[in-house]
Design a protein around this motif. Structure first.
Motif, PDB file in Angstrom:
ATOM      1  N   GLY A 198       0.818  -1.211   0.000  1.00  0.00           N
ATOM      2  CA  GLY A 198       0.000   0.000   0.000  1.00  0.00           C
ATOM      3  C   GLY A 198       0.848   1.256   0.000  1.00  0.00           C
ATOM      4  N   GLY A 199       1.904   1.274   0.812  1.00  0.00           N
ATOM      5  CA  GLY A 199       2.795   2.423   0.821  1.00  0.00           C
ATOM      6  C   GLY A 199       3.506   2.609  -0.506  1.00  0.00           C
ATOM      7  N   ALA A 200       3.931   1.500  -1.120  1.00  0.00           N
ATOM      8  CA  ALA A 200       4.586   1.583  -2.423  1.00  0.00           C
ATOM      9  C   ALA A 200       3.627   2.115  -3.481  1.00  0.00           C
ATOM     10  N   LEU A 201       2.382   1.635  -3.464  1.00  0.00           N
ATOM     11  CA  LEU A 201       1.393   2.106  -4.431  1.00  0.00           C
ATOM     12  C   LEU A 201       1.114   3.595  -4.252  1.00  0.00           C
ATOM     13  N   ALA A 202       1.001   4.057  -3.009  1.00  0.00           N
ATOM     14  CA  ALA A 202       0.780   5.484  -2.765  1.00  0.00           C
ATOM     15  C   ALA A 202       1.924   6.323  -3.329  1.00  0.00           C
ATOM     16  N   THR A 203       3.150   5.822  -3.205  1.00  0.00           N
ATOM     17  CA  THR A 203       4.304   6.530  -3.753  1.00  0.00           C
ATOM     18  C   THR A 203       4.243   6.582  -5.269  1.00  0.00           C
ATOM     19  N   VAL A 204       3.866   5.463  -5.894  1.00  0.00           N
ATOM     20  CA  VAL A 204       3.732   5.437  -7.353  1.00  0.00           C
ATOM     21  C   VAL A 204       2.703   6.459  -7.818  1.00  0.00           C
ATOM     22  N   CYS A 205       1.538   6.472  -7.179  1.00  0.00           N
ATOM     23  CA  CYS A 205       0.463   7.378  -7.604  1.00  0.00           C
ATOM     24  C   CYS A 205       0.871   8.840  -7.438  1.00  0.00           C
ATOM     25  N   THR A 206       1.558   9.150  -6.341  1.00  0.00           N
ATOM     26  CA  THR A 206       1.996  10.529  -6.116  1.00  0.00           C
ATOM     27  C   THR A 206       3.009  10.955  -7.167  1.00  0.00           C
ATOM     28  N   LEU A 207       3.996  10.110  -7.417  1.00  0.00           N
ATOM     29  CA  LEU A 207       5.020  10.435  -8.404  1.00  0.00           C
ATOM     30  C   LEU A 207       4.421  10.570  -9.807  1.00  0.00           C
ATOM     31  N   ALA A 208       3.531   9.644 -10.174  1.00  0.00           N
ATOM     32  CA  ALA A 208       2.938   9.688 -11.504  1.00  0.00           C
ATOM     33  C   ALA A 208       2.098  10.940 -11.694  1.00  0.00           C
ATOM     34  N   THR A 209       1.341  11.343 -10.672  1.00  0.00           N
ATOM     35  CA  THR A 209       0.511  12.539 -10.781  1.00  0.00           C
ATOM     36  C   THR A 209       1.365  13.797 -10.886  1.00  0.00           C
ATOM     37  N   MET A 210       2.407  13.877 -10.067  1.00  0.00           N
ATOM     38  CA  MET A 210       3.263  15.055 -10.081  1.00  0.00           C
ATOM     39  C   MET A 210       3.982  15.231 -11.408  1.00  0.00           C
ATOM     40  N   THR A 211       4.424  14.130 -12.006  1.00  0.00           N
ATOM     41  CA  THR A 211       5.273  14.230 -13.192  1.00  0.00           C
ATOM     42  C   THR A 211       4.516  14.126 -14.514  1.00  0.00           C
ATOM     43  N   SER A 263      10.780  14.230  -6.572  1.00  0.00           N
ATOM     44  CA  SER A 263      10.757  12.824  -6.998  1.00  0.00           C
ATOM     45  C   SER A 263      11.928  12.068  -6.396  1.00  0.00           C
ATOM     46  N   LEU A 264      13.100  12.686  -6.420  1.00  0.00           N
ATOM     47  CA  LEU A 264      14.277  12.033  -5.862  1.00  0.00           C
ATOM     48  C   LEU A 264      14.141  11.836  -4.357  1.00  0.00           C
ATOM     49  N   CYS A 265      13.582  12.824  -3.669  1.00  0.00           N
ATOM     50  CA  CYS A 265      13.379  12.707  -2.223  1.00  0.00           C
ATOM     51  C   CYS A 265      12.381  11.603  -1.881  1.00  0.00           C
ATOM     52  N   LEU A 266      11.298  11.532  -2.645  1.00  0.00           N
ATOM     53  CA  LEU A 266      10.320  10.469  -2.406  1.00  0.00           C
ATOM     54  C   LEU A 266      10.928   9.090  -2.640  1.00  0.00           C
ATOM     55  N   TYR A 267      11.745   8.984  -3.683  1.00  0.00           N
ATOM     56  CA  TYR A 267      12.389   7.698  -3.947  1.00  0.00           C
ATOM     57  C   TYR A 267      13.319   7.317  -2.801  1.00  0.00           C
ATOM     58  N   TYR A 280       6.099  -2.513  -8.122  1.00  0.00           N
ATOM     59  CA  TYR A 280       5.969  -1.144  -7.620  1.00  0.00           C
ATOM     60  C   TYR A 280       7.337  -0.483  -7.439  1.00  0.00           C
ATOM     61  N   GLY A 281       8.344  -1.266  -7.048  1.00  0.00           N
ATOM     62  CA  GLY A 281       9.685  -0.706  -6.929  1.00  0.00           C
ATOM     63  C   GLY A 281      10.214  -0.223  -8.265  1.00  0.00           C
ATOM     64  N   SER A 282       9.914  -0.953  -9.331  1.00  0.00           N
ATOM     65  CA  SER A 282      10.344  -0.522 -10.663  1.00  0.00           C
ATOM     66  C   SER A 282       9.610   0.746 -11.096  1.00  0.00           C
ATOM     67  N   ALA A 283       8.312   0.818 -10.796  1.00  0.00           N
ATOM     68  CA  ALA A 283       7.560   2.022 -11.149  1.00  0.00           C
ATOM     69  C   ALA A 283       8.102   3.238 -10.407  1.00  0.00           C
ATOM     70  N   ILE A 284       8.396   3.074  -9.115  1.00  0.00           N
ATOM     71  CA  ILE A 284       8.923   4.183  -8.316  1.00  0.00           C
ATOM     72  C   ILE A 284      10.295   4.604  -8.829  1.00  0.00           C
ATOM     73  N   ALA A 285      11.156   3.619  -9.114  1.00  0.00           N
ATOM     74  CA  ALA A 285      12.482   3.946  -9.639  1.00  0.00           C
ATOM     75  C   ALA A 285      12.388   4.562 -11.024  1.00  0.00           C
ATOM     76  N   SER A 286      11.454   4.070 -11.827  1.00  0.00           N
ATOM     77  CA  SER A 286      11.301   4.587 -13.182  1.00  0.00           C
ATOM     78  C   SER A 286      10.970   6.071 -13.183  1.00  0.00           C
ATOM     79  N   ILE A 287      10.148   6.507 -12.223  1.00  0.00           N
ATOM     80  CA  ILE A 287       9.806   7.929 -12.152  1.00  0.00           C
ATOM     81  C   ILE A 287      10.818   8.677 -11.276  1.00  0.00           C
ATOM     82  N   GLY A 288      11.080   8.139 -10.087  1.00  0.00           N
ATOM     83  CA  GLY A 288      11.890   8.849  -9.118  1.00  0.00           C
ATOM     84  C   GLY A 288      13.334   9.033  -9.514  1.00  0.00           C
TER      85      GLY A 288
END
Length: 366
Positions: A136-149, A176-180, A291-299
């Motif tokens: 759930g925490g990983a998904l929230a990070t993905v959604c935040t990063l995707a919306t921001m970028t 994005s880097l800080c969130l990652y 989810y880790g790949s999605a976060i790294a892909s954006i972050g």
């Protein structure tokens, strides 16, 4: 050479990266004919499979969730390298490569990889079980990063079109880097237990949990060969990219298809590793990879591309259109409903795969 090293040297996972690097050296800077492109493509596929193997060896040595992190960062290095090289020589049409590739990565990971993993896990155990807290925490990070970028640039007014101003891009890159970095700290240190595999209802976490980890020599061999395979994947993908671009253009397909193909190439190691983990009753590992790949892909990608725009020609278009925003919103809602219970069935896997199929179809027929 010791016996272990000799055995390692006899494996295809050792000589395939070497062949892929040789193909890269021979083909670099040349216009390749059709048969040569086919050979390079085969070397590319072999390098991807070898990268998966060596990443899993390293992951077994360092344990979860560090193993998933290794492969996620490695794949992101591939993605950044491909995007920068394509943008450097792609002219005006390359202005959306970063956006298209990152969005495709989010759709592939959150729908394609998650859907396949849930499907495989549910077919094996009827119910795929995982940690809702970590996922759930990983998904929230993905959604935040995707919306921001990918969403906000379409609504900001500081720059005409779907672009950030320089200040906005700098803020988004740093955020994005800080969130990652925050996610990695939570995943690997403060709440590491939230990202460890959950035993299935009928047994343990799979046979690999009982296999002895590789020794130091084999681990370092795998580190070296993983780096070699990643260099081969980046370079050979660059060699075949002109054929991909010309094929997309000659077929009259949208330019965004190039980003989809790039994302499919670079995320193929993650996909294979996640499905294999699901088959071994390690559903949490599959979600860590996705989810880790999605976060790294954006972050990591967005800050890298933002820095590269200092010397890259042309604009950087990040804002998505209405169709992709709708797909992103639907993905966020469906993913939340999948993750929150900590259990998923065939139905959830099928829903995610239908969303992924819709993304691919609409990319070819917008």
């Amino acid at each position: 050479m010791t016996t272990g090293a000799a055995q390692l040297g006899s494996r295809w996972t050792t000589w395939v990266p070497l062949l892929a690097v040789i193909a890269l050296v021979l083909g670099w800077g040349r216009e390749l004919p059709g048969p040569a492109v086919a050979v390079v493509g085969l070397c590319l596929i072999g390098a991807v499979l070898a990268a998966v193997h060596h990443a899993e060896v390293i992951a077994h040595r360092v344990g979860e969730p560090f193993g998933s992190l290794v492969l996620a960062v490695a794949v992101t290095v591939i993605e950044v390298g491909l995007i920068v090289t394509l943008m450097a020589g792609g002219g005006e049409k390359a202005s959306t490569y970063a956006r298209d590739t990152v969005f495709a990565a989010v759709m592939i990971t959150c729908n394609g990889i998650v859907g396949l993993s849930v499907l495989v896990g549910a077919l094996r155990n009827r119910v795929a079980v995982f940690n809702a807290e970590g996922s759930g925490g990983a998904l929230a990070t993905v959604c935040t990063l995707a919306t921001m970028t990918l969403v906000l640039p379409a609504f900001t007014t500081g720059h005409p079109g779907k672009e950030f101003t320089g200040d906005q891009l700098a803020f988004t890159a740093v955020a994005s880097l800080c969130l990652y970095a925050l996610f990695v700290g939570v995943q690997t240190v403060r709440h590491r237990d939230y990202f460890l595999p959950v035993p299935s209802e009928g047994g343990d976490c799979g046979p690999d949990e009982h296999a002895p980890p590789p020794d130091d020599r084999e681990t370092w061999w795998s580190v070296a060969l993983l780096l070699m395979a990643l260099v081969a994947v980046v370079g050979n993908a660059k060699l075949v990219s002109p054929a991909i671009e010309s094929g997309v253009e000659s077929a009259g397909l949208p330019n965004a298809v190039v980003g989809v193909v790039i994302a499919l190439l670079v995320l193929s190691p993650e996909t294979l590793a996640a499905v294999r983990a699901a088959r071994r009753d390690r559903m949490q590992t599959s979600l860590n990879l996705a989810y880790g790949s999605a976060i790294a892909s954006i972050g990591l990608t967005i800050p890298s591309i933002a820095l590269a725009t200092i010397w890259l020609p042309g604009p950087l278009v990040l804002g998505e259109d209405a169709t992709h925003m709708a797909l992103l919103a639907l993905t966020a809602v469906v993913s939340a409903l999948t993750v929150v219970p900590g259990r998923a069935t065939l139905l959830q896997g099928g829903v995610h795969l239908v969303l992924f199929a819709a993304f691919v179809f609409l990319s070819f027929s917008p």
